[in-house]
Structure formats: structure tokens, C-alpha cells
Design an enzyme around this catalytic site. Structure first.
Site, PDB file in Angstrom:
ATOM      1  N   ASN A 147     -28.978  44.826 -41.366  1.00  0.00           N
ATOM      2  CA  ASN A 147     -29.314  44.571 -39.964  1.00  0.00           C
ATOM      3  C   ASN A 147     -29.018  43.138 -39.526  1.00  0.00           C
ATOM      4  O   ASN A 147     -28.623  42.901 -38.384  1.00  0.00           O
ATOM      5  CB  ASN A 147     -30.776  44.920 -39.685  1.00  0.00           C
ATOM      6  CG  ASN A 147     -31.747  44.113 -40.525  1.00  0.00           C
ATOM      7  OD1 ASN A 147     -31.488  43.805 -41.684  1.00  0.00           O
ATOM      8  ND2 ASN A 147     -32.877  43.768 -39.949  1.00  0.00           N
ATOM      9  N   GLU A 245     -39.193  42.306 -49.371  1.00  0.00           N
ATOM     10  CA  GLU A 245     -39.457  42.293 -47.927  1.00  0.00           C
ATOM     11  C   GLU A 245     -39.008  43.644 -47.408  1.00  0.00           C
ATOM     12  O   GLU A 245     -37.819  43.936 -47.354  1.00  0.00           O
ATOM     13  CB  GLU A 245     -38.713  41.136 -47.257  1.00  0.00           C
ATOM     14  CG  GLU A 245     -39.295  40.759 -45.898  1.00  0.00           C
ATOM     15  CD  GLU A 245     -38.639  41.510 -44.750  1.00  0.00           C
ATOM     16  OE1 GLU A 245     -39.215  42.537 -44.321  1.00  0.00           O
ATOM     17  OE2 GLU A 245     -37.570  41.083 -44.300  1.00  0.00           O
ATOM     18  N   CYS A 279     -36.481  44.065 -38.637  1.00  0.00           N
ATOM     19  CA  CYS A 279     -37.741  44.466 -39.263  1.00  0.00           C
ATOM     20  C   CYS A 279     -38.945  43.954 -38.485  1.00  0.00           C
ATOM     21  O   CYS A 279     -40.053  44.464 -38.650  1.00  0.00           O
ATOM     22  CB  CYS A 279     -37.785  43.965 -40.706  1.00  0.00           C
ATOM     23  SG  CYS A 279     -37.594  42.180 -40.880  1.00  0.00           S
ATOM     24  N   GLU A 457     -41.149  34.643 -48.536  1.00  0.00           N
ATOM     25  CA  GLU A 457     -39.928  33.867 -48.475  1.00  0.00           C
ATOM     26  C   GLU A 457     -40.123  32.747 -47.463  1.00  0.00           C
ATOM     27  O   GLU A 457     -41.072  32.748 -46.693  1.00  0.00           O
ATOM     28  CB  GLU A 457     -38.748  34.762 -48.069  1.00  0.00           C
ATOM     29  CG  GLU A 457     -38.461  35.867 -49.074  1.00  0.00           C
ATOM     30  CD  GLU A 457     -37.269  36.723 -48.690  1.00  0.00           C
ATOM     31  OE1 GLU A 457     -36.937  36.776 -47.491  1.00  0.00           O
ATOM     32  OE2 GLU A 457     -36.667  37.323 -49.587  1.00  0.00           O
TER      33      GLU A 457
END
Length: 476
Positions: A147, A245, A279, A457
Site C-alpha cells: 500500500n 505491524e 492501515c 517502530e
């Protein structure tokens, strides 16, 4: 375009290749390697050989390599943006203003960050002193999604390389081009052979071989929750580090005292930016009942006016979704919503813009009338589809926001300062934006809770993940 693997400082082909399709047109425009265990073995061996030297390379020299790579991204920004638009289907304007600048910033951020990364010391009142070393892990696997291709690829490899690890990286097979282009500048940036390796191919073939390889010290993965669970099943029993993630079903909570125009404008963006394929997009819009009708009508009016077009046209604001299979998945969820009793207020169909009729386009879709437990409100669709739900009280808003297996992000709209702090703290998610969306400080920890992932992260959290602490105690 023929995409190639980059292993041990050289470009390599594979016996089999995959076709690459441009989502905006539906046309095939190149091939990518179909890598497997043999290619992984070569990349791992190269990275393992390079690690002893790279791990001892001064941080300033590692930083200089990252800066030179960032310079190459900056110098080729227009080409990269066009490649991202063609490969992914996103508007070239979005790639030019968001994806590629962020990729450059990721590289520069960790080039700087590693030179400010410090450990701790603890004195024991004249008896002893303890100090902590942060040591690179070894060879790490970085697997990024389709994405935000170069954006998230660099978000992983930059801290891994800065910390002194050697990397075997895999971009999505759906969007390989910008990672390949980046690999063409690795040698010129000064990275020694074997330090930074890029493999292409299918997840079950090359990705699985990476995460199960005995020489991997850690795995950083961004993608779907099902795949993340599979990776965890391989990595956790071997007691290796992992950062996952994963998916999201993010709520946007809009109280009656919100700045209506700002909330409406931003919610439109957080719903449909990148065709809803971020996301962090808000897919469940929760609106206080007193303003529900007005907000719904205004959102539908604005969403209905969004026009899809060729991703390579600079004027396009709504592009294609990433693949035909993904388009069909999104459309199937819209049909499911209807079966569950939802009312489609706008969109709900495939679009065929003039000139790019063969591309994979879905109209921005707003749905109401669904309960919180239905599949449409529980499962990640990852497309330009949002649902609307009314609420009456703060407690109900929190219950709805948290009524999902996911917990990645949320947006909260209110002008009541006490409510903002109270509700934000009560939402089960890794990040909450108050009266804004996607405002990112790269120093902050990023990640999700529940089924949205494991670990963090960003900032020094990423450098800590890619290093192992060792305490040394000296008796005085």
C-alpha cells in the site's frame, strides 16, 4: 520493465518470473523474479559474510551510506513517484507529495538517529558500575506491504542498516518497482556487498523461506494479521525477535462539539486517501446522534463527488486499488454489507474511468444501518469503504470504538479538552489522533495492540528493536 533481485552487490535473475500488472490500466508492463529458498540461501550467506565488517563500521560511515541513498531518492523523486503510481495505482500527486518524500525522510532520519543513539549506565554507589551496550543482531528480514511501497520499505531497512545489521528485504510482489529502483543505487551509496539484499517473489515462497531461515536473527513485517500470525508461529518458538505491524479497523469518533467542517474534511481524507488502502484509514465512523444526520449527509455529498481517474494524470485524486483480486474482495464486502442489512448511501460499484476502463477502480462507498458485531464492522476491508454508526454517550462511543479485535489507530473529534484526554486514554489503539489525522512525528513509537500487531517502530524504538542490549558490570 524487468525487475531483478539484488544479492551480494549484483543483480540476479531467477528461473521463473511473475508478471507485473499496472492497476490503473489492467495491463501487464513487466516481470519480477519468482524467488524461493535457493535465492534466500544465497542472500543469507552474503549477508552473513558481510555482517562482521558492517557491524563494526563506525556509525558515522553507516549514516553516510544512508544519506547518499537518500540523495539518490531525492534526485530521482519524480521518476519514483511515477513508478509508484503505475505500480500501485495511487495518484501520482499522492506519491509525489507523500510516499517519496517520506521515503527520503526515513533514510535521513535514521542516518541522524544512529549518531544520537545512546545506552545507559547505572552506578552502584561506589561498589560497581553497569553500562549497557546495544549490539546489532546480525541478519534481519524486512518484509514490506504494497500500500505504501517505498515509504514502508525504507521505514524498515533504514533503522536495520543504521544499527549495523545486514538486511535481506522483500517488497510486495504486487508493487516491486520502487524497491528495485532503490537497489540500483545501493552500490553507489557505498554499502558493501552483502549488506543490503533485495529479493522479489511470492510470500509463501520467498517470504516463508526468509522467516524460517536459521540465520535470521529478527523479522520486521508489515501486512495482514493472518500472515503475521503465521510468521509468529515460525519465529516465536525459535526465540527470535519480531516486529509485526498488522491490520486495523480504525474508528473515527466524532462528538457533537467537534469543529464540523474540519472533522468532515479530514474524515473524508482519512476514509478514502490512497483508495482507503492505508492501515491508518478510519473505516468505522462513529458520530454522536445529535449531529449524525447532518454529518452523514455532508459526507455522502462529498464522497459522491470524488472522481476516479488515471493514476498517472497529475489531476487525479482517486486512483485504482492495487489489483483485480483486491478489487473483487472489496466489492464482495460491499455485497456482504447489503446481506447484513446495510444501506449503501453512495458508491458500492466498480468504476471504469474514460481511457483506463480496464483498471481496478472502486467508487468511494459509505454504508449505514449495520450493527457493531456484523462482519462488515469487524473485518478489515482495506478499500474505499466506510460504515457509519450513531452513538449517544461518551461511554457508548468508547464501547463501539473498542468493539473490534484490532487496535491500530483512531481519530477523535472534540473541542472539550477534558473529554479529549479521557476518551483518547480509553481507546484501545497504538495511536490516537485528536482533531487531526496522519500527523506523524517520526520520533514517536508506532504500532498496534490486540490483533493489530506486536512491537513498535519509529524513533529509537526501531533502533532498540534492531539491537540487543548487553549489560556489563565492573566492580570498582
Amino acid at each position: 520493465m524487468e525487475v531483478l533481485n539484488f544479492v551480494d552487490g549484483a543483480f540476479q535473475t531467477t528461473a521463473q518470473v511473475l508478471e507485473n500488472v499496472a492497476p490503473g490500466s489492467g495491463e501487464k508492463f513487466g516481470t519480477i523474479p519468482r524467488s524461493g529458498a535457493a535465492e534466500v540461501d544465497k542472500a543469507m550467506a552474503a549477508a552473513k559474510r558481510a555482517f562482521p565488517s558492517w557491524s563494526k563500521t563506525p556509525a558515522a560511515e553507516r549514516a553516510a551510506c544512508l544519506e547518499r541513498l537518500a540523495d539518490a531518492v531525492q534526485a530521482n523523486a519524480a521518476m519514483l513517484a511515477e513508478a509508484e503510481a503505475k505500480d500501485n495505482g495511487k495518484p501520482v500527486s499522492l506519491a509525489a507529495h507523500v510516499d517519496i518524500p517520506r521515503a527520503e525522510k526515513n533514510l535521513r532520519f535514521y542516518a541522524s538517529g544512529i549518531q544520537h543513539f545512546a545506552s545507559h549506565s547505572h552506578a552502584m554507589e561506589g561498589e560497581a558500575i553497569n553500562y549497557t551496550l546495544r549490539k546489532p543482531l546480525g541478519v534481519v528480514a524486512c518484509i514490506s506491504p504494497w500500500n505504501l511501497p517505498l515509504y514502508l520499505f525504507t521505514w524498515k531497512v533504514a533503522p536495520a542498516l543504521a544499527a549495523g545489521n545486514c538486511v535481506v528485504a522483500k517488497p510486495s510482489e504486487l508493487t516491486p518497482v520502487t524497491a528495485y529502483l532503490l537497489s540500483t543505487w545501493i552500490k553507489d551509496a557505498g554499502f558493501p556487498d552483502g549488506v543490503f539484499n533485495v529479493l522479489h517473489g511470492l510470500g509463501p515462497e520467498v517470504g516463508e523461506a526468509m522467516v524460517t531461515h536459521p540465520d535470521i536473527a529478527a523479522v520486521s513485517f508489515t501486512g495482514g494479521t493472518v500472515t503475521g500470525a503465521r510468521i509468529a508461529g515460525h519465529v516465536a518458538p525459535k526465540f527470535k525477535k519480531m516486529s509485526l505491524e498488522l491490520g486495523g479497523k480504525n474508528p473515527a469518533v466524532i462528538f457533537e462539539d467537534a469543529d464540523m467542517e474540519e472533522a468532515l474534511r479530514t474524515t473524508l481524507r482519512s476514509s478514502f486517501a490512497n483508495q482507503g488502502q492505508i492501515c491508518l484509514c478510519g473505516s468505522r465512523i462513529l458520530v454522536q446522534r445529535s449531529i449524525y444526520d447532518a454529518f452523514r449527509d455532508a459526507l455522502v455529498a462529498k464522497a459522491s463527488k470524488m472522481v476516479a481517474g488515471d493514476p498517472l494524470d497529475p489531476s487525479t485524486k482517486l486512483g485504482a486499488v492495487v489489483s483485480e483480486a483486491h478489487m473483487n474482495k472489496i466489492l464482495s464486502y460491499i455485497e456482504l454489507a447489503k446481506e447484513e442489512g446495510g444501506q449503501v448511501l453512495c458508491g458500492g460499484e466498480r468504476l471504469r474511468p474514460a481511457g483506463v476502463e480496464g483498471g481496478f477502480y472502486v467508487a468511494p462507498t459509505v454504508i449505514e444501518g449495520l450493527g457493531p458485531k456484523c462482519r462488515t464492522n469487524q473485518e478489515e476491508i482495506f478499500g474505499p469503504v466506510v460504515t457509519l454508526q450513531p452513538f449517544d454517550t461518551e461511554e457508548e462511543a468508547l464501547a463501539l470504538a473498542n468493539d473490534t479485535a484490532y487496535g491500530l489507530a483512531a481519530t477523535l473529534w472534540t473541542t472539550d479538552l477534558k473529554r479529549a484526554h479521557r476518551v483518547a486514554a480509553g481507546i484501545e489503539s497504538g495511536i490516537v489522533w485528536v482533531n487531526t489525522w496522519l500527523l506523524r512525528d517520526l520520533r514517536t513509537p508506532f504500532g498496534g495492540v490486540k490483533a493489530s500487531g506486536l512491537g513498535r517502530e519509529g524513533g529509537f524504538d526501531a533502533l532498540e528493536f534492531f539491537t540487543e542490549p548487553q549489560n556489563i558490570c565492573i566492580k570498582l
